[in-house]
Design a protein around this motif. Structure first.
Motif, PDB file in Angstrom:
ATOM      1  N   ARG A   1      17.873  32.915 -26.093  1.00  0.00           N
ATOM      2  CA  ARG A   1      17.371  33.429 -27.367  1.00  0.00           C
ATOM      3  C   ARG A   1      18.286  33.014 -28.524  1.00  0.00           C
TER       4      ARG A   1
ATOM      5  N   ASN B   1      17.581  29.445 -29.414  1.00  0.00           N
ATOM      6  CA  ASN B   1      16.371  29.321 -30.214  1.00  0.00           C
ATOM      7  C   ASN B   1      16.640  29.675 -31.668  1.00  0.00           C
ATOM      8  N   GLU B   2      17.375  30.760 -31.897  1.00  0.00           N
ATOM      9  CA  GLU B   2      17.655  31.181 -33.270  1.00  0.00           C
ATOM     10  C   GLU B   2      18.508  30.154 -34.009  1.00  0.00           C
TER      11      GLU B   2
ATOM     12  N   ASP C   1      12.200  35.907 -37.449  1.00  0.00           N
ATOM     13  CA  ASP C   1      12.320  35.723 -36.004  1.00  0.00           C
ATOM     14  C   ASP C   1      11.067  36.206 -35.292  1.00  0.00           C
ATOM     15  N   SER C   2      11.099  36.211 -33.957  1.00  0.00           N
ATOM     16  CA  SER C   2       9.919  36.564 -33.164  1.00  0.00           C
ATOM     17  C   SER C   2       9.445  37.982 -33.415  1.00  0.00           C
TER      18      SER C   2
ATOM     19  N   GLY D   1      10.461  31.390 -28.289  1.00  0.00           N
ATOM     20  CA  GLY D   1      10.628  32.076 -29.565  1.00  0.00           C
ATOM     21  C   GLY D   1       9.647  31.549 -30.589  1.00  0.00           C
ATOM     22  N   THR D   2       9.003  32.440 -31.307  1.00  0.00           N
ATOM     23  CA  THR D   2       8.078  32.035 -32.367  1.00  0.00           C
ATOM     24  C   THR D   2       8.668  32.479 -33.704  1.00  0.00           C
ATOM     25  N   TYR D   3       8.842  31.549 -34.590  1.00  0.00           N
ATOM     26  CA  TYR D   3       9.478  31.800 -35.878  1.00  0.00           C
ATOM     27  C   TYR D   3       8.554  31.319 -36.996  1.00  0.00           C
TER      28      TYR D   3
ATOM     29  N   GLN E   1       2.312  33.325 -36.216  1.00  0.00           N
ATOM     30  CA  GLN E   1       3.089  33.090 -35.005  1.00  0.00           C
ATOM     31  C   GLN E   1       2.237  32.567 -33.863  1.00  0.00           C
TER      32      GLN E   1
ATOM     33  N   GLU F   1      12.711  30.694 -22.219  1.00  0.00           N
ATOM     34  CA  GLU F   1      12.639  31.732 -23.249  1.00  0.00           C
ATOM     35  C   GLU F   1      11.944  31.136 -24.470  1.00  0.00           C
TER      36      GLU F   1
END
Length: 233
Positions: free
Chosen positions: A104, A107-108, A137-138, A71-73, A191, A69
């Motif tokens: 997810r 990742n957060e 967040d993404s 994630g782009t932050y 991102q 998974e």
């Protein structure tokens, strides 16, 4: 039995188109629903195709289930003097038995830790407190619960100086940074910027290994700082 009958029977037993051919071998004429002959071969082919399809579907399922998974932050940092930094953060976590929500969440959680550490480093580099520290967040949503915005803790020893910096630079710089990131095109640009993925290590999040976290933050800080040491207009 006459010699001719013997010859005819023998000929029939050698002829695959004759009942005698199969009865002499202890079987029956192959029909559409028989377990032998053409009918059986057709079913075998169908069974093999079904098994092959099932194997491929299972392989695809496992591949999708175990897909990391991503994630782009975007970390947002604004100093009280108006200095602004935007740091793209790319995180990757492996789901456990297909539970993608857990990946997810990992990742957060990890993004919060990294942003906090980068903020501490920027305070030292800029030589002034932060007016804003937060992360998008993404989906571009502000994870405000993990951030900080002045005037929290404004009753510090340097309150007068901090209030002056806030009113002259910090408040306006925050508005400018938020306006920039409210533009979906600019946010996507951030991102999608180049950068290596960092594994969202659950042990690091749980144990708070500060040395490892600091190295990860320094790596992001050095490689992906897009706007730094630049006072917002």
């Amino acid at each position: 039995m006459s010699a001719k009958s013997d010859r005819d029977n023998r000929s029939n037993q050698l002829n695959p188109n004759n009942d005698a051919y199969y009865s002499s071998r202890g079987s029956e004429w192959p029909g559409e629903d028989d377990d032998i002959g053409v009918g059986r071969r057709v079913r075998d082919i169908g069974d093999e195709l079904s098994r092959s399809f099932a194997r491929e579907e299972h392989r695809r399922y496992l591949q999708e289930r175990d897909r990391p998974e991503v994630g782009t932050y975007v970390g947002i940092f604004v100093g009280l003097d108006g200095t602004t930094a935007l740091v793209p953060i790319k995180l990757s976590a492996n789901p456990f038995m297909g539970h993608r929500d857990g990946a997810r969440a990992r990742n957060e959680d990890f993004a919060e830790l990294v942003v906090g550490e980068i903020g501490r480093q920027l305070i030292l580099r800029w030589g002034c407190p932060l007016a804003l520290r937060t992360v998008l967040d993404s989906d571009g949503n502000d994870m405000f619960w993990s951030g900080y915005q002045y005037p929290t803790g404004c009753d510090s020893a340097n309150r007068v100086q901090n209030e002056r910096l806030w009113s002259e630079h910090g408040e306006k710089a925050i508005a400018n940074a938020r306006a920039l990131l409210s533009c979906s095109a600019e946010l996507r640009k951030l991102q999608n910027s180049n950068g290596q993925f960092i594994e969202a290590n659950p042990d690091l999040a749980r144990l708070w290994n500060h040395d490892k976290l600091k190295k990860i933050a320094e790596r992001l800080f050095a490689d992906h700082l897009l706007i730094a040491d630049k006072e917002a207009d």
